[in-house]
Write a protein that holds these residues in place. Structure first.
Motif, PDB file in Angstrom:
ATOM      1  N   LEU A 124      10.518  -5.382  11.755  1.00 32.37           N
ATOM      2  CA  LEU A 124       9.248  -5.751  11.368  1.00 32.37           C
ATOM      3  C   LEU A 124       7.709  -5.783  12.286  1.00 32.37           C
ATOM      4  CD1 LEU A 124       7.357  -7.133   9.200  1.00 32.37           C
ATOM      5  CD2 LEU A 124       8.284  -9.379   9.836  1.00 32.37           C
ATOM      6  N   GLY A 125       8.166  -6.015  13.651  1.00 31.85           N
ATOM      7  CA  GLY A 125       7.299  -6.064  14.571  1.00 31.85           C
ATOM      8  C   GLY A 125       6.991  -4.684  14.996  1.00 31.85           C
ATOM      9  N   ALA A 126       7.946  -3.819  15.081  1.00 29.31           N
ATOM     10  CA  ALA A 126       7.885  -2.466  15.623  1.00 29.31           C
ATOM     11  C   ALA A 126       6.867  -1.725  14.190  1.00 29.31           C
ATOM     12  CB  ALA A 126       8.925  -1.657  15.467  1.00 29.31           C
ATOM     13  N   LEU A 127       7.028  -2.145  13.028  1.00 31.35           N
ATOM     14  CA  LEU A 127       6.353  -1.455  12.047  1.00 31.35           C
ATOM     15  C   LEU A 127       4.766  -2.115  12.177  1.00 31.35           C
ATOM     16  CD1 LEU A 127       5.918  -0.012   9.202  1.00 31.35           C
ATOM     17  CD2 LEU A 127       6.505  -2.582   8.156  1.00 31.35           C
ATOM     18  N   ILE A 128       4.602  -3.501  12.322  1.00 31.00           N
ATOM     19  CA  ILE A 128       3.083  -3.900  12.451  1.00 31.00           C
ATOM     20  C   ILE A 128       2.658  -3.397  13.654  1.00 31.00           C
ATOM     21  CG2 ILE A 128       1.853  -5.901  12.934  1.00 31.00           C
ATOM     22  CD1 ILE A 128       3.972  -7.290  11.003  1.00 31.00           C
TER      23      ILE A 128
ATOM     24  N   GLY B  90      -1.911   1.911  16.674  1.00 29.33           N
ATOM     25  CA  GLY B  90      -2.131   3.385  16.198  1.00 29.33           C
ATOM     26  C   GLY B  90      -3.782   3.383  15.659  1.00 29.33           C
ATOM     27  N   VAL B  91      -4.197   2.525  14.852  1.00 26.07           N
ATOM     28  CA  VAL B  91      -5.372   2.342  14.169  1.00 26.07           C
ATOM     29  C   VAL B  91      -6.507   2.011  15.383  1.00 26.07           C
ATOM     30  CG1 VAL B  91      -4.653   1.938  12.110  1.00 26.07           C
ATOM     31  CG2 VAL B  91      -5.528   0.068  13.725  1.00 26.07           C
ATOM     32  N   MET B  92      -6.200   1.476  16.525  1.00 22.86           N
ATOM     33  CA  MET B  92      -7.010   1.278  17.849  1.00 22.86           C
ATOM     34  C   MET B  92      -7.245   2.224  18.442  1.00 22.86           C
ATOM     35  SD  MET B  92      -6.154  -2.916  18.088  1.00 22.86           S
ATOM     36  CE  MET B  92      -7.193  -2.973  19.638  1.00 22.86           C
ATOM     37  N   GLU B  93      -6.435   3.304  18.379  1.00 20.40           N
ATOM     38  CA  GLU B  93      -6.268   4.524  19.159  1.00 20.40           C
ATOM     39  C   GLU B  93      -7.647   5.175  19.399  1.00 20.40           C
ATOM     40  OE1 GLU B  93      -3.352   8.070  20.867  1.00 20.40           O
ATOM     41  OE2 GLU B  93      -3.059   7.027  18.712  1.00 20.40           O
ATOM     42  N   ASN B  94      -8.311   5.308  18.104  1.00 23.14           N
ATOM     43  CA  ASN B  94      -9.427   5.807  18.119  1.00 23.14           C
ATOM     44  C   ASN B  94     -10.419   4.590  17.671  1.00 23.14           C
ATOM     45  OD1 ASN B  94     -11.857   7.098  17.191  1.00 23.14           O
ATOM     46  ND2 ASN B  94     -10.849   8.855  16.266  1.00 23.14           N
TER      47      ASN B  94
ATOM     48  N   PHE C 288      -5.707   3.446   7.903  1.00 24.49           N
ATOM     49  CA  PHE C 288      -5.007   2.128   8.473  1.00 24.49           C
ATOM     50  C   PHE C 288      -3.464   2.283   8.177  1.00 24.49           C
ATOM     51  CE2 PHE C 288      -9.546   0.980   8.334  1.00 24.49           C
ATOM     52  CZ  PHE C 288      -9.771   0.210   9.493  1.00 24.49           C
ATOM     53  N   ILE C 289      -3.224   2.895   7.097  1.00 28.08           N
ATOM     54  CA  ILE C 289      -1.857   3.250   6.877  1.00 28.08           C
ATOM     55  C   ILE C 289      -1.063   4.131   7.512  1.00 28.08           C
ATOM     56  CG2 ILE C 289      -0.270   3.707   4.773  1.00 28.08           C
ATOM     57  CD1 ILE C 289      -2.389   2.303   2.913  1.00 28.08           C
ATOM     58  N   THR C 290      -1.746   5.433   7.595  1.00 28.55           N
ATOM     59  CA  THR C 290      -1.284   6.568   8.281  1.00 28.55           C
ATOM     60  C   THR C 290      -1.142   6.751   9.712  1.00 28.55           C
ATOM     61  OG1 THR C 290      -3.251   7.784   8.141  1.00 28.55           O
ATOM     62  CG2 THR C 290      -1.820   7.813   6.274  1.00 28.55           C
TER      63      THR C 290
ATOM     64  N   PRO D 279     -14.003   3.939  17.869  1.00 26.82           N
ATOM     65  CA  PRO D 279     -15.049   4.252  17.026  1.00 26.82           C
ATOM     66  C   PRO D 279     -14.600   4.346  15.428  1.00 26.82           C
ATOM     67  CG  PRO D 279     -15.347   5.551  19.005  1.00 26.82           C
ATOM     68  CD  PRO D 279     -13.826   5.155  18.810  1.00 26.82           C
ATOM     69  N   LEU D 280     -13.590   4.843  15.231  1.00 21.65           N
ATOM     70  CA  LEU D 280     -13.201   5.410  13.866  1.00 21.65           C
ATOM     71  C   LEU D 280     -12.598   3.833  13.539  1.00 21.65           C
ATOM     72  CD1 LEU D 280     -13.230   7.336  11.759  1.00 21.65           C
ATOM     73  CD2 LEU D 280     -10.723   7.982  12.324  1.00 21.65           C
ATOM     74  N   PHE D 281     -11.899   3.054  14.276  1.00 20.78           N
ATOM     75  CA  PHE D 281     -11.604   1.933  13.843  1.00 20.78           C
ATOM     76  C   PHE D 281     -12.473   0.957  13.208  1.00 20.78           C
ATOM     77  CE2 PHE D 281     -10.609  -2.325  15.432  1.00 20.78           C
ATOM     78  CZ  PHE D 281      -9.717  -2.832  14.366  1.00 20.78           C
ATOM     79  N   LEU D 282     -13.540   0.957  14.234  1.00 22.00           N
ATOM     80  CA  LEU D 282     -14.722  -0.014  13.670  1.00 22.00           C
ATOM     81  C   LEU D 282     -15.678   0.379  12.737  1.00 22.00           C
ATOM     82  CD1 LEU D 282     -16.298  -0.383  17.482  1.00 22.00           C
ATOM     83  CD2 LEU D 282     -14.831  -2.292  16.200  1.00 22.00           C
ATOM     84  N   GLU D 283     -15.648   1.834  12.510  1.00 22.91           N
ATOM     85  CA  GLU D 283     -16.131   2.386  11.032  1.00 22.91           C
ATOM     86  C   GLU D 283     -15.464   2.038   9.947  1.00 22.91           C
ATOM     87  OE1 GLU D 283     -16.796   6.278  11.596  1.00 22.91           O
ATOM     88  OE2 GLU D 283     -18.117   6.331  13.421  1.00 22.91           O
ATOM     89  N   GLY D 284     -13.950   1.451   9.948  1.00 19.99           N
ATOM     90  CA  GLY D 284     -13.381   1.122   8.818  1.00 19.99           C
ATOM     91  C   GLY D 284     -12.616   2.413   8.408  1.00 19.99           C
ATOM     92  N   GLY D 285     -12.170   3.230   9.198  1.00 22.65           N
ATOM     93  CA  GLY D 285     -11.564   4.406   9.001  1.00 22.65           C
ATOM     94  C   GLY D 285     -12.064   5.732   8.653  1.00 22.65           C
ATOM     95  N   GLY D 286     -13.704   5.379   8.697  1.00 22.66           N
ATOM     96  CA  GLY D 286     -14.496   6.762   8.285  1.00 22.66           C
ATOM     97  C   GLY D 286     -14.313   7.321   6.947  1.00 22.66           C
ATOM     98  N   GLU D 287     -14.131   8.665   6.931  1.00 25.58           N
ATOM     99  CA  GLU D 287     -14.012   9.111   5.610  1.00 25.58           C
ATOM    100  C   GLU D 287     -12.565   8.917   4.867  1.00 25.58           C
ATOM    101  OE1 GLU D 287     -15.010  13.227   6.002  1.00 25.58           O
ATOM    102  OE2 GLU D 287     -16.990  12.984   6.467  1.00 25.58           O
TER     103      GLU D 287
END
Length: 248
Positions: free
Chosen positions: A57-61, A67-71, A87-89, A73-81
């Motif tokens: 569970l911890g590894a999944l989260i 992963g989403v924080m790796e980019n 946030f899932i992929t 600016p895109l994280f702050l934009e809510g995933g962009g397009e």
């Protein structure tokens, strides 16, 4: 070789990242069960099951969060397009390791389990990560683990006509060398319980801190990426842990 390299026969094709990720989980877990049966586990079966579930569970989260924080600016934009699909992929093995670590520590706190639980995971983790990186390499540019352009003779065209650092191959070589070094280290004498996992984490965190300079990922103004910041935090923690667990 054209990337991504799909695996299959005829009309049946599967993406290499999907195939090798599933293989990594299956083979790694089977190897863990083999090692646990072969050597004495200091942790009881009920507690070990709970620890395994907490780790998963911890590894999944953790893999998704980092992963989403790796980019950033895109994280702050809510995933962009991509929106919520972003946030899932998005995921990263480093976030999985750190997320699994903290969730296991929380589970052990409630279980009142004082014994280190990580040593038995080390070789299955290395094996699973090695298999997973095969899929990353065969995926070319699609999974974001490729390197920046290079003029070095071993640079590879991973699908865009540009010679790049094959970062996934670098990690596979590192994991193979780490396996060999740990096996030799194990033979030098008995160690305090937990030392092997600590050494594995220190080595991998240090490797990722360095190799991620070769990846075309968003960098903060102070010159580091999100994963590298997480590596530094992990190294600080394990530096403290190494000094606070005495050798036997």
């Amino acid at each position: 070789m054209e990337f991504p390299v799909y695996i299959g026969w005829g009309d049946w094709q599967v993406h290499p990242h999907v195939l090798f990720e599933l293989m990594a989980f299956f083979v790694g877990f089977r190897y863990f069960l083999f090692l646990r049966k072969k050597q004495e586990d200091p942790i009881s079966t009920p507690n070990r099951v709970i620890i395994l579930l907490a780790a998963a569970l911890g590894a999944l989260i953790g893999s998704r969060v980092l992963g989403v924080m790796e980019n950033w600016p895109l994280f702050l934009e809510g995933g962009g397009e991509q929106g919520w699909l972003y946030f899932i992929t998005q995921k990263t093995i480093l976030g999985g390791l750190l997320g699994g670590l903290w969730s296991v520590e929380i589970a052990k706190y409630f279980l009142k389990e004082q014994t280190s639980s990580g040593d038995l995971f080390v070789y299955p983790l290395i094996l699973g990560m090695f298999i997973g990186r095969i899929g990353c390499f065969l995926s070319g540019l699609e999974d974001g683990t490729h390197g920046i352009p290079t003029t070095l003779p071993w640079g590879m065209d991973l699908g865009d006509g540009i010679s790049r650092h094959p970062a996934a191959l670098y990690e596979m070589i590192f994991l193979l060398l780490l396996w060999i070094c740990l096996r030799l280290w194990d033979k030098t004498g008995p160690r305090a319980n937990g030392r092997r996992f600590q050494l594995f984490m220190i080595a991998y965190l240090a490797f990722r801190l360095g190799v991620d300079f070769l990846k075309p990922v968003y960098t903060f103004s102070f010159g580091l990426q999100s994963i590298q910041v997480a590596c530094l935090a992990g190294l600080v923690y394990y530096g403290w842990a190494w000094r606070n667990i005495p050798s036997k």
